[in-house]
Enzyme design. Sequence first.
Site, short mmCIF file in Angstrom:
data_model
loop_
_atom_site.label_atom_id
_atom_site.label_comp_id
_atom_site.label_asym_id
_atom_site.label_seq_id
_atom_site.Cartn_x
_atom_site.Cartn_y
_atom_site.Cartn_z
N GLY A 61 0.82 -1.21 0.00
CA GLY A 61 0.00 0.00 0.00
C GLY A 61 0.86 1.26 0.00
O GLY A 61 0.61 2.19 -0.75
N ASN A 107 -8.70 -16.15 4.55
CA ASN A 107 -8.82 -15.28 3.38
C ASN A 107 -10.24 -15.26 2.84
O ASN A 107 -10.68 -14.24 2.32
CB ASN A 107 -7.79 -15.67 2.32
CG ASN A 107 -6.44 -15.06 2.66
OD1 ASN A 107 -6.31 -13.85 2.72
ND2 ASN A 107 -5.46 -15.90 2.94
N VAL A 131 -4.22 -8.77 -5.42
CA VAL A 131 -2.78 -8.91 -5.21
C VAL A 131 -2.51 -9.83 -4.02
O VAL A 131 -1.58 -10.63 -4.02
CB VAL A 131 -2.15 -7.51 -4.97
CG1 VAL A 131 -0.67 -7.63 -4.64
CG2 VAL A 131 -2.34 -6.61 -6.19
N GLY A 132 -3.36 -9.73 -3.00
CA GLY A 132 -3.17 -10.50 -1.75
C GLY A 132 -3.21 -12.00 -2.01
O GLY A 132 -4.09 -12.49 -2.72
N ASP A 165 5.35 -11.61 -11.90
CA ASP A 165 6.07 -12.78 -12.42
C ASP A 165 6.51 -12.52 -13.86
O ASP A 165 7.62 -12.87 -14.27
CB ASP A 165 5.16 -14.01 -12.34
CG ASP A 165 4.50 -14.12 -10.98
OD1 ASP A 165 5.24 -14.17 -9.99
OD2 ASP A 165 3.26 -14.11 -10.91
N ARG A 202 9.41 -10.16 -13.77
CA ARG A 202 10.60 -10.89 -13.31
C ARG A 202 11.19 -11.71 -14.45
O ARG A 202 12.42 -11.77 -14.63
CB ARG A 202 10.22 -11.81 -12.15
CG ARG A 202 9.95 -11.08 -10.85
CD ARG A 202 9.27 -11.95 -9.83
NE ARG A 202 9.21 -11.32 -8.51
CZ ARG A 202 8.45 -11.71 -7.52
NH1 ARG A 202 7.66 -12.77 -7.66
NH2 ARG A 202 8.45 -11.09 -6.37
N HIS A 262 -0.26 -17.83 -9.44
CA HIS A 262 0.83 -17.04 -8.86
C HIS A 262 1.36 -17.82 -7.66
O HIS A 262 0.98 -17.60 -6.51
CB HIS A 262 0.35 -15.66 -8.41
CG HIS A 262 1.42 -14.92 -7.65
ND1 HIS A 262 2.58 -14.50 -8.23
CD2 HIS A 262 1.52 -14.59 -6.33
CE1 HIS A 262 3.35 -13.93 -7.32
NE2 HIS A 262 2.73 -13.98 -6.15
P1 NAD Z 1 1.49 -6.21 4.77
O1 NAD Z 1 1.32 -7.21 5.86
O2 NAD Z 1 2.58 -5.20 4.86
O3 NAD Z 1 0.13 -5.41 4.60
C1 NAD Z 1 -1.10 -6.03 4.53
C2 NAD Z 1 -2.11 -5.05 5.07
O4 NAD Z 1 -3.40 -5.60 4.87
C3 NAD Z 1 -1.96 -4.78 6.56
O5 NAD Z 1 -1.85 -3.39 6.79
C4 NAD Z 1 -3.25 -5.36 7.15
O6 NAD Z 1 -3.71 -4.59 8.28
C5 NAD Z 1 -4.19 -5.23 5.96
N1 NAD Z 1 -5.37 -6.09 6.05
C6 NAD Z 1 -5.47 -7.35 6.56
N2 NAD Z 1 -6.74 -7.77 6.50
C7 NAD Z 1 -7.45 -6.78 5.91
C8 NAD Z 1 -8.81 -6.63 5.58
N3 NAD Z 1 -9.70 -7.56 5.87
N4 NAD Z 1 -9.21 -5.47 4.99
C9 NAD Z 1 -8.32 -4.50 4.73
N5 NAD Z 1 -7.00 -4.59 5.02
C10 NAD Z 1 -6.58 -5.71 5.60
O7 NAD Z 1 1.59 -7.06 3.42
P2 NAD Z 1 2.10 -6.60 1.99
O8 NAD Z 1 3.56 -6.80 1.92
O9 NAD Z 1 1.55 -5.24 1.67
O10 NAD Z 1 1.44 -7.73 1.08
C11 NAD Z 1 0.06 -7.82 0.91
C12 NAD Z 1 -0.30 -9.11 0.19
O11 NAD Z 1 0.21 -9.11 -1.13
C13 NAD Z 1 0.23 -10.39 0.85
O12 NAD Z 1 -0.79 -11.36 0.78
C14 NAD Z 1 1.38 -10.78 -0.06
O13 NAD Z 1 1.64 -12.15 0.01
C15 NAD Z 1 0.81 -10.38 -1.39
N6 NAD Z 1 1.76 -10.25 -2.51
C16 NAD Z 1 1.34 -10.64 -3.74
C17 NAD Z 1 2.17 -10.51 -4.83
C18 NAD Z 1 1.72 -10.93 -6.21
O14 NAD Z 1 2.55 -10.90 -7.13
N7 NAD Z 1 0.47 -11.32 -6.44
C19 NAD Z 1 3.44 -9.97 -4.65
C20 NAD Z 1 3.85 -9.56 -3.38
C21 NAD Z 1 2.98 -9.70 -2.30
C1 LMR Z 2 5.88 -12.51 -4.44
O1 LMR Z 2 5.74 -13.12 -5.50
O2 LMR Z 2 6.80 -11.70 -4.25
C2 LMR Z 2 4.92 -12.76 -3.30
O3 LMR Z 2 3.75 -13.35 -3.78
C3 LMR Z 2 5.57 -13.62 -2.25
C4 LMR Z 2 4.69 -13.77 -1.04
O4 LMR Z 2 4.53 -14.93 -0.60
O5 LMR Z 2 4.17 -12.76 -0.52
#
Ligand code: NAD
Ligand code: LMR
Length: 325
Positions: free
Chosen positions: A15, A103, A127-128, A157, A160, A185
Amino acid sequence: MTVKVTVTGAAGQIGYALLFRIASGQLLGADTPVSLSLLEITPALKAAEGTAMELDDCAFPLLQGIEITDDPNVAFDGANVALLVGARPRTAGMERGDLLSANGGIFGPQGKAINDHAADDIRVLVVGNPANTNALIARSHAPDVPADRFTAMTRLDHNRALSQLAAKLQVPVTEIKKLTIWGNHSPTMYPDLYHAEVGGKIAAEQVDGEWLRDTFIPTVAKRGAAIIEARGASSAASAANAAIDHVHTWVNGTAPGDWTSAAIVSDGSYGVPEGLISSFPVTAANGQWEIVQGLAIDPFSRERIDLSVRELLDERDAVQALGLI
Ligand code: NAD
Ligand code: LMR
């Protein structure tokens, strides 16, 4: 017209890397005013307020307003773009079913709130993690929203893979076209060089098979874990960058003669069961994704795609069994 962009998990690390770029116009373009809606869980609202103060302090000309809430019904009210970043991470000792349930408790209600309150042109990027299956859950709670508005992110990906291949062949990333990430993913994803072109020639023919199989594919597939190992936290700026790329391409289209990768709802193409949210080679035009059709899939690629699709099916079956979809 001002576009409302809702970001969930707004106080998290992605964020923080995302919001300033949206507000500066990099998501939708320098002519499109935006308002931001920051959805967080209650304990993180104060941190989100801090980020909003910093957004104010940037005096972004395009930023028309910021809303901060812990209520999905408020956050998605009138939303045109939704970036679902906040998710429940896996913690030590957590079983897969627990992770999926946690989730489901996030993405089900968010899908319903999108269904009930978002604007008619809503576009959703999940994204999550687990991103594809979280998108499936959200979509299943939004029966009134066209299925093609729910997508999950494999653009990181894709980027990358572009970067690894460019480094190997010592070419600029802009020379690489038609690269594809197939599937989930997750480490089963398949980065496909058999249709990718470098300087107009097939990429797989410009690298040796051993490098492709034993270095390139695992490096791309396990890059997320490698970043976590090195940084002590998962990728954030590169993930935010990929989210910007995904939505920007969705809205503005792909370049002629090229395609990108996005996880979208399968129409059954390439043997991926209909309804799964799987990554494909896609073009975008007029705000819609289309799966690139007619690619010949060699046996090696077929096996890799099937493996990742199998994993998506298993995840779908698991969330179905838990009553989450
Ligand atoms: P983070 O833990 O820093 O932040 C996540 C935020 O989500 C926190 O502030 C938390 O309070 C908030 N949150 C949790 N539940 C919530 C809800 N119900 N409603 C609103 N907000 C909520 O994590 P991050 O590093 O920002 O990563 C977020 C997600 O993205 C993770 O699941 C991570 O694995 C994923 N991710 C995906 C990819 C991709 O390529 N798809 C890449 C990197 C990370
Ligand atoms: C990433 O590809 O960087 C993330 O999905 C890894 C993770 O598990 O958050």
